[in-house]
Design an enzyme around this catalytic site. Structure first.
Site, PDB file in Angstrom:
ATOM      1  N   ARG A   1      21.509 -14.772  30.572  1.00 62.38           N
ATOM      2  CA  ARG A   1      22.557 -14.419  31.463  1.00 62.38           C
ATOM      3  C   ARG A   1      22.650 -12.745  31.145  1.00 62.38           C
ATOM      4  O   ARG A   1      23.075 -12.130  31.822  1.00 62.38           O
ATOM      5  CB  ARG A   1      23.580 -15.124  31.411  1.00 62.38           C
ATOM      6  CG  ARG A   1      23.573 -16.567  31.801  1.00 62.38           C
ATOM      7  CD  ARG A   1      25.046 -17.031  31.661  1.00 62.38           C
ATOM      8  NE  ARG A   1      26.140 -16.502  32.707  1.00 62.38           N
ATOM      9  CZ  ARG A   1      27.388 -16.696  32.737  1.00 62.38           C
ATOM     10  NH1 ARG A   1      27.609 -17.923  31.969  1.00 62.38           N
ATOM     11  NH2 ARG A   1      28.061 -16.230  33.487  1.00 62.38           N
TER      12      ARG A   1
ATOM     13  N   HIS B   1      15.500 -38.112  14.758  1.00 61.26           N
ATOM     14  CA  HIS B   1      14.498 -37.750  13.871  1.00 61.26           C
ATOM     15  C   HIS B   1      14.077 -39.084  13.032  1.00 61.26           C
ATOM     16  O   HIS B   1      12.864 -39.413  12.795  1.00 61.26           O
ATOM     17  CB  HIS B   1      15.259 -36.863  12.897  1.00 61.26           C
ATOM     18  CG  HIS B   1      15.590 -35.554  13.254  1.00 61.26           C
ATOM     19  ND1 HIS B   1      14.742 -34.929  14.566  1.00 61.26           N
ATOM     20  CD2 HIS B   1      16.378 -34.597  13.067  1.00 61.26           C
ATOM     21  CE1 HIS B   1      15.037 -33.828  14.845  1.00 61.26           C
ATOM     22  NE2 HIS B   1      16.172 -33.412  14.239  1.00 61.26           N
TER      23      HIS B   1
ATOM     24  N   THR C   1      17.814 -15.136  24.421  1.00 59.15           N
ATOM     25  CA  THR C   1      18.535 -14.512  23.373  1.00 59.15           C
ATOM     26  C   THR C   1      19.516 -15.227  22.411  1.00 59.15           C
ATOM     27  O   THR C   1      20.173 -14.635  21.460  1.00 59.15           O
ATOM     28  CB  THR C   1      19.853 -13.388  24.359  1.00 59.15           C
ATOM     29  OG1 THR C   1      20.424 -14.314  25.042  1.00 59.15           O
ATOM     30  CG2 THR C   1      19.104 -12.667  25.240  1.00 59.15           C
ATOM     31  N   GLY C   2      19.232 -16.464  22.399  1.00 56.02           N
ATOM     32  CA  GLY C   2      20.140 -17.527  21.719  1.00 56.02           C
ATOM     33  C   GLY C   2      19.443 -17.808  20.231  1.00 56.02           C
ATOM     34  O   GLY C   2      18.274 -17.218  19.982  1.00 56.02           O
ATOM     35  N   ASP C   3      20.337 -18.493  19.568  1.00 54.52           N
ATOM     36  CA  ASP C   3      20.213 -18.611  18.073  1.00 54.52           C
ATOM     37  C   ASP C   3      18.581 -19.139  17.927  1.00 54.52           C
ATOM     38  O   ASP C   3      17.818 -18.836  16.851  1.00 54.52           O
ATOM     39  CB  ASP C   3      20.938 -19.281  17.467  1.00 54.52           C
ATOM     40  CG  ASP C   3      20.901 -19.469  15.948  1.00 54.52           C
ATOM     41  OD1 ASP C   3      20.943 -18.438  15.235  1.00 54.52           O
ATOM     42  OD2 ASP C   3      20.651 -20.570  15.384  1.00 54.52           O
ATOM     43  N   LEU C   4      18.386 -20.435  18.677  1.00 56.33           N
ATOM     44  CA  LEU C   4      17.169 -21.054  18.392  1.00 56.33           C
ATOM     45  C   LEU C   4      15.936 -20.111  18.969  1.00 56.33           C
ATOM     46  O   LEU C   4      14.858 -20.106  18.009  1.00 56.33           O
ATOM     47  CB  LEU C   4      17.094 -22.244  19.404  1.00 56.33           C
ATOM     48  CG  LEU C   4      15.893 -23.008  19.215  1.00 56.33           C
ATOM     49  CD1 LEU C   4      15.782 -23.581  17.949  1.00 56.33           C
ATOM     50  CD2 LEU C   4      15.644 -24.333  20.542  1.00 56.33           C
ATOM     51  N   ALA C   5      16.070 -19.578  19.937  1.00 53.86           N
ATOM     52  CA  ALA C   5      14.950 -18.385  20.303  1.00 53.86           C
ATOM     53  C   ALA C   5      14.740 -17.547  19.168  1.00 53.86           C
ATOM     54  O   ALA C   5      13.469 -17.205  18.747  1.00 53.86           O
ATOM     55  CB  ALA C   5      15.187 -17.948  21.392  1.00 53.86           C
TER      56      ALA C   5
ATOM     57  N   ASP D   1      23.053 -37.504  15.739  1.00 49.31           N
ATOM     58  CA  ASP D   1      22.134 -36.181  15.558  1.00 49.31           C
ATOM     59  C   ASP D   1      21.000 -36.537  14.617  1.00 49.31           C
ATOM     60  O   ASP D   1      20.102 -35.670  15.037  1.00 49.31           O
ATOM     61  CB  ASP D   1      23.149 -35.256  14.850  1.00 49.31           C
ATOM     62  CG  ASP D   1      22.727 -33.999  14.367  1.00 49.31           C
ATOM     63  OD1 ASP D   1      22.364 -33.243  15.596  1.00 49.31           O
ATOM     64  OD2 ASP D   1      22.521 -33.443  13.259  1.00 49.31           O
TER      65      ASP D   1
ATOM     66  N   ASP E   1      10.783 -32.667  19.134  1.00 47.06           N
ATOM     67  CA  ASP E   1      11.505 -33.095  18.040  1.00 47.06           C
ATOM     68  C   ASP E   1      10.488 -32.646  16.983  1.00 47.06           C
ATOM     69  O   ASP E   1       9.620 -32.832  16.735  1.00 47.06           O
ATOM     70  CB  ASP E   1      11.642 -34.680  18.030  1.00 47.06           C
ATOM     71  CG  ASP E   1      12.202 -35.037  16.857  1.00 47.06           C
ATOM     72  OD1 ASP E   1      12.439 -34.250  15.726  1.00 47.06           O
ATOM     73  OD2 ASP E   1      12.632 -36.195  16.539  1.00 47.06           O
ATOM     74  N   HIS E   2      11.378 -31.466  16.501  1.00 45.36           N
ATOM     75  CA  HIS E   2      10.543 -30.794  15.379  1.00 45.36           C
ATOM     76  C   HIS E   2       9.708 -31.502  14.206  1.00 45.36           C
ATOM     77  O   HIS E   2       8.852 -31.009  13.617  1.00 45.36           O
ATOM     78  CB  HIS E   2      11.160 -29.217  14.878  1.00 45.36           C
ATOM     79  CG  HIS E   2      12.246 -29.470  14.193  1.00 45.36           C
ATOM     80  ND1 HIS E   2      13.748 -29.908  14.417  1.00 45.36           N
ATOM     81  CD2 HIS E   2      12.480 -29.646  12.654  1.00 45.36           C
ATOM     82  CE1 HIS E   2      14.391 -30.171  13.587  1.00 45.36           C
ATOM     83  NE2 HIS E   2      13.747 -29.881  12.130  1.00 45.36           N
TER      84      HIS E   2
END
Length: 483
Positions: free
Chosen positions: A51, A239, A19-23, A234, A176-177
């Site tokens: 959860r 990257h 349910t998270g932002d990345l998903a 980061d 790593d996208h």
């Protein structure tokens, strides 16, 4: 040109943090596009796990909303309906026993099982342990973990140990996208598939290499995380390090996961320590209220960098004496990611110095418009004698390869399907991660010990003036950050 889509084998994919932002923003839209392309078998299943207490119908409603929000086009209702039929949901307690029996019953035997850990690294160990306790893991099981892979060498080792306590290295996919981008893979194709470039890919012919990852956005909404990380942790440690490795590595014996990753690891281990004079740290400022870095983080005296530029040396026979310049930053003038290989001058100019310096450049663009430019020197058309001009041989994928090239799978699409196929070529190995931190830690410790503040730079600029001097002092210039 029509690309050929090869269906992957039957699979069950569980997204922890479903349910998270990345998903919602990346993983689910990527899976839908692979479903649209015919790469998913009709029996393949996707299970959201988090959860939040909801049933599968409620989760499908959320997934539909995410697809409508984050898919730019091609959102036919009938195809979305078909895709949603393959989705279930289980409320799971990552640190307890709630929901695990239900999840275990949903998973089928005999198919590839992939578990995407789209959660905080602190939950990786608990999830890995419970997958085994409740019979969800097995020989055809794979786990996908997102960065950050630790915040220093010690934590990276601990994280790797936690994962390896439950899974073998060939079951762990550290994603790593950047490595899933079409142009990154084309870098290897250009280098190792063309006799034209590889003989010139060394210190004898290359003057220097520039790797730029410029972001136009700030840290809005991510200030709490970013202020504990900074641009070095980061972006550079992962990257940019991966882009550097693919640019500098030796030809692998074959295009296989361990052969490629062995060569990348050699590059990291060949990096020299970076002296303070070869590093510039920056922090963006703006006259507009609320746009400066310090306005967007909790600590008003923060010394965290939003920009880093540095000069690196790779100590091996191929690259001895050829500098690699890296830079990355937030709130720069444009979103722009590029690897530029700048070749040396011709050994002798028959045209004389009055016509200026002209160098061949291979510019590999990762974003926003993926493609490559090879700049060559020609005579400027027209009368009036010999005048030289540099022009690009442009290979923008959308132009050169037809309309299908503009619709290539994005990084998450490709990498998730690689997980299902069991192909680890574009994923980082544990020893790679640890070697990168072993190189990065002394740099961070050095500036933390001195307490120096980052240099300031204006929003929508190219970074601090001191970054330009890294190259100017040696008669070089950064390539323009362009839209």
């Amino acid at each position: 040109m029509v690309s050929r889509v090869i269906p992957v084998e039957d699979f069950d994919l569980v997204i922890f943090g479903g349910t998270g932002d990345l998903a919602r923003r990346k993983i689910l839209p990527a899976l839908f596009r692979r479903f649209q392309a015919g790469q998913m078998t009709p029996e393949s299943r996707i299970v959201g796990a988090a959860r939040s207490e909801m049933d599968s119908a409620g989760y499908r409603k959320d997934v539909r909303a995410a697809l409508e929000e984050f898919l730019d086009k091609d959102r036919p209702k009938a195809e979305i309906d078909d895709f949603l039929e393959r989705i279930d949901y289980v409320a799971v307690d990552a640190t307890g026993d709630g929901g695990w029996d239900e999840l275990s019953k949903l998973l089928r035997k005999g198919v590839t099982r992939a578990f995407y850990f789209s959660v905080a690294p602190s939950l990786f160990g608990a999830l890995a342990e419970r997958l085994h306790q409740h019979g969800c893991a097995g020989p055809k099981c794979r786990i996908v973990v997102e960065k950050p892979f630790g915040r220093d060498l010690h934590s990276a080792r601990e994280l790797n140990k936690t994962l390896r306590d439950h899974f073998s290295e060939n079951q762990i996919y550290r994603i790593d996208h950047y490595l899933g981008k079409e142009t990154v893979q084309n870098l290897m194709a250009v280098r190792f598939g063309n006799v034209l470039f590889e003989p010139l890919w060394n210190a004898h012919y290359v003057d220097h290499v520039q790797i730029t990852v410029a972001e136009s956005v700030g840290v809005d909404g991510r200030g709490a995380y970013y202020d504990k990380s900074g641009a070095m942790r980061d972006m550079v440690q992962n990257h940019l390090m991966q882009l550097l490795c693919l640019t500098a590595m030796e030809p692998p014996a074959r295009f296989s996961p361990d052969a490629v990753r062995d060569e990348k690891l050699k590059v990291i281990r060949a990096l020299e320590a970076v002296p303070p004079a070869d590093i510039v740290r920056g922090q963006y400022v703006s006259k507009s209220k609320g746009e400066s870095y310090l306005d967007q983080v909790e600590d008003p005296g923060s010394r965290t960098e939003s920009f880093v530029a540095m000069k690196l040396q790779v100590s091996n026979w191929r690259w001895a004496g050829t500098p690699f310049y890296l830079r990355t930053g937030k709130r720069l003038k444009a979103r722009h990611t590029e690897i530029a290989v700048i070749f040396k001058d011709a050994p002798h100019s028959i045209f004389g110095q009055s016509l200026g310096r002209h160098r061949n450049v291979l510019a590999i663009r990762l974003q926003p418009n993926e493609g490559m430019d090879l700049f060559v020197t020609i005579k400027e058309p027209g009368p009036g004698g010999m005048r030289l001009v540099d022009v690009p041989l442009d290979m923008t994928f959308a132009d050169a390869l037809g309309p299908d090239a503009a619709d290539v799978p994005d990084a998450y699409e490709r990498l998730i399907m690689d997980v299902i196929r069991g192909d680890q070529t574009l994923f980082m190995r544990g020893d790679e991660v640890e070697a990168a931190w072993a190189w990065t830690d002394p740099i961070i410790e050095g500036w933390e010990d001195t307490g120096d503040r980052p240099k300031t730079y204006e929003v929508d600029s190219t970074g601090p003036e001191e970054a330009a001097m890294l190259l100017h002092r040696e008669g070089r210039r950064w390539r323009e950050i362009a839209n």
